[in-house]
Design an enzyme around this catalytic site. Structure first.
Site, PDB file in Angstrom:
ATOM      1  N   ASN A  70      39.838  30.301  40.306  1.00  0.00           N
ATOM      2  CA  ASN A  70      41.047  29.627  40.802  1.00  0.00           C
ATOM      3  C   ASN A  70      40.986  29.489  42.325  1.00  0.00           C
ATOM      4  O   ASN A  70      41.263  28.423  42.877  1.00  0.00           O
ATOM      5  CB  ASN A  70      42.307  30.425  40.435  1.00  0.00           C
ATOM      6  N   ASN A 108      44.936  42.336  41.999  1.00  0.00           N
ATOM      7  CA  ASN A 108      45.181  41.685  40.705  1.00  0.00           C
ATOM      8  C   ASN A 108      45.195  42.680  39.542  1.00  0.00           C
ATOM      9  O   ASN A 108      44.432  42.546  38.571  1.00  0.00           O
ATOM     10  CB  ASN A 108      44.114  40.615  40.447  1.00  0.00           C
ATOM     11  N   GLY A 163      49.500  33.380  42.373  1.00  0.00           N
ATOM     12  CA  GLY A 163      48.919  34.260  43.384  1.00  0.00           C
ATOM     13  C   GLY A 163      47.627  33.684  43.948  1.00  0.00           C
ATOM     14  O   GLY A 163      47.417  33.666  45.170  1.00  0.00           O
ATOM     15  N   ASP A 164      46.781  33.200  43.061  1.00  0.00           N
ATOM     16  CA  ASP A 164      45.493  32.650  43.516  1.00  0.00           C
ATOM     17  C   ASP A 164      45.698  31.378  44.332  1.00  0.00           C
ATOM     18  O   ASP A 164      44.962  31.106  45.282  1.00  0.00           O
ATOM     19  CB  ASP A 164      44.595  32.360  42.309  1.00  0.00           C
TER      20      ASP A 164
HETATM   21  O1  CKP Z   1      47.616  36.509  39.821  1.00  0.00           O
HETATM   22  P1  CKP Z   1      47.410  35.150  39.244  1.00  0.00           P
HETATM   23  O2  CKP Z   1      48.534  34.709  38.330  1.00  0.00           O
HETATM   24  O3  CKP Z   1      47.124  34.111  40.297  1.00  0.00           O
HETATM   25  O4  CKP Z   1      46.093  35.319  38.381  1.00  0.00           O
HETATM   26  C1  CKP Z   1      45.776  34.510  37.301  1.00  0.00           C
HETATM   27  C2  CKP Z   1      44.393  34.739  36.777  1.00  0.00           C
HETATM   28  O5  CKP Z   1      41.922  35.914  36.033  1.00  0.00           O
HETATM   29  C3  CKP Z   1      44.201  33.950  35.506  1.00  0.00           C
HETATM   30  O6  CKP Z   1      43.354  32.856  35.732  1.00  0.00           O
HETATM   31  C4  CKP Z   1      43.619  34.956  34.550  1.00  0.00           C
HETATM   32  O7  CKP Z   1      42.638  34.474  33.774  1.00  0.00           O
HETATM   33  C5  CKP Z   1      43.166  36.113  35.407  1.00  0.00           C
HETATM   34  O8  CKP Z   1      44.146  36.110  36.435  1.00  0.00           O
HETATM   35  C6  CKP Z   1      43.042  37.345  34.545  1.00  0.00           C
HETATM   36  O9  CKP Z   1      41.904  37.742  34.260  1.00  0.00           O
HETATM   37  O10 CKP Z   1      44.102  37.869  34.135  1.00  0.00           O
HETATM   38 MG    MG Z   2      47.597  37.906  41.191  1.00  0.00          MG
END
Ligand code: CKP
Ligand code: MG
Length: 301
Positions: free
Chosen positions: A38, A161, A245-246
């Site tokens: 992302n 994360n 977030g990303d």
């Molecule tokens: O913190 P965010 O909502 O920006 O993160 C989303 C990403 O990689 C999403 O693409 C998902 O696949 C992940 O976080 C994860 O592995 O949970």
């Molecule tokens: Mg995040």
């Protein structure tokens, strides 16, 4: 040359039709998910040269991931295709996530692979705690990336994360808590920072130069040695909150790479996040420079 390197797992995303509980959903949209892809796509759309380091399986989902990233000019030339492991995938709606990633190709990332791939002159590397929690080999890959960055003078950007589906809070504290204290730029949720037992003050007293905290009240705050800046959320319409977030990280880092102030970088991050939240998948809302400029003008009073 490469300006930014990210390292992490990308997965095939199967996103359920809106408004139906995941267990009853029958229609799914296919896309690509993964925190570091992302950020890579977000930065590439804003004009940066980004290389993504990872492994995918030798399967149709791996090919789908690579084609999706190539279409956005993310450099995938160093991605390894693993003949013996599959490309991870996730099935989700806006609230519930099913991961199918254990033993995936990306969980077999290693320190040797990262050292061999190198940074190609990048000024900045970005990685999230998710990568370090995939397996002990993947954690060593993240450590190797930090070491390479340190040796070459590249900045390390890190987002914990925290995903409790990937491990007990104690394991997050042990593995990701340590990495957090070794980063130059930190992007984190308020709750994640608490779970990891840190504050912006403790991080700034150590290695960090900038700590960006996404607070529970939807205000993002950047703290540096020079002061602190706040930016309220610019979200007006929520289609799917995942990826916000990303998006904030990529908007912020793009501005930062161009020498903008924390205040401007926070605004760019908040505008990118709002565009992503307004669309369903993680990637479709990520703006190019024209879209970002337009969104920023629209929020001026
Ligand atoms: O913190 P965010 O909502 O920006 O993160 C989303 C990403 O990689 C999403 O693409 C998902 O696949 C992940 O976080 C994860 O592995 O949970
Ligand atoms: Mg995040």
């Amino acid at each position: 040359n490469t300006e930014v390197v990210t390292l992490g797992e990308a997965m095939r995303l199967l996103l359920a039709e809106p408004g139906v509980a995941l267990r009853r959903a029958r229609t799914f949209t296919s896309s690509v998910a993964g925190a570091e892809t992302n950020v890579a796509v977000g930065l590439a759309r804003l004009g940066h040269r980004v290389r993504w380091l990872s492994r995918v399986g030798d399967d149709p989902s791996g090919a789908h991931v690579l084609a999706t990233l190539r279409a956005d000019d993310v450099d995938v030339s160093r991605v390894e295709v693993d003949p013996d492991a599959y490309t991870g995938f996730l099935i989700r709606d806006t609230e519930t996530v099913e991961y199918h990633r254990s033993g995936s190709a990306a969980s077999r990332l290693s320190a040797a692979y990262v050292r061999e791939a190198g940074l190609d002159g990048a000024r900045l590397v970005h990685v999230s705690g998710i990568t370090a929690m995939l397996s002990s080999d993947a954690r060593e890959a993240v450590e190797a990336l930090f070491t390479l960055a340190r040796a070459s003078g590249a900045w390390v950007s890190f987002d914990p994360n925290v995903r409790l589906k990937l491990g007990h809070p104690d394991r997050w504290r042990e593995t990701v808590g340590t990495l957090l204290t070794r980063a130059d730029l930190v992007f984190t949720g308020e709750d994640e920072l608490e779970l990891l037992g840190q504050t912006p003050g403790t991080l700034l007293a150590g290695r960090a130069q900038t700590v960006v905290v996404k607070h529970r009240d939807k205000v993002a705050r950047a703290v540096t040695a020079d002061g602190s800046w706040s930016q309220p959320s610019l979200v007006t319409q929520v289609a799917d909150p995942v990826g916000a977030g990303d998006a904030l990280t990529s908007g912020y880092l793009s501005a930062w790479l161009r020498g903008a102030s924390p205040e401007e970088a926070l605004r760019a991050g908040a505008a990118s996040a709002a565009l992503v939240v307004g669309t369903r998948t993680d990637l479709e809302g990520l703006p190019d420079q024209g879209e970002l400029t337009k969104a920023l003008l629209g929020t001026e009073v």
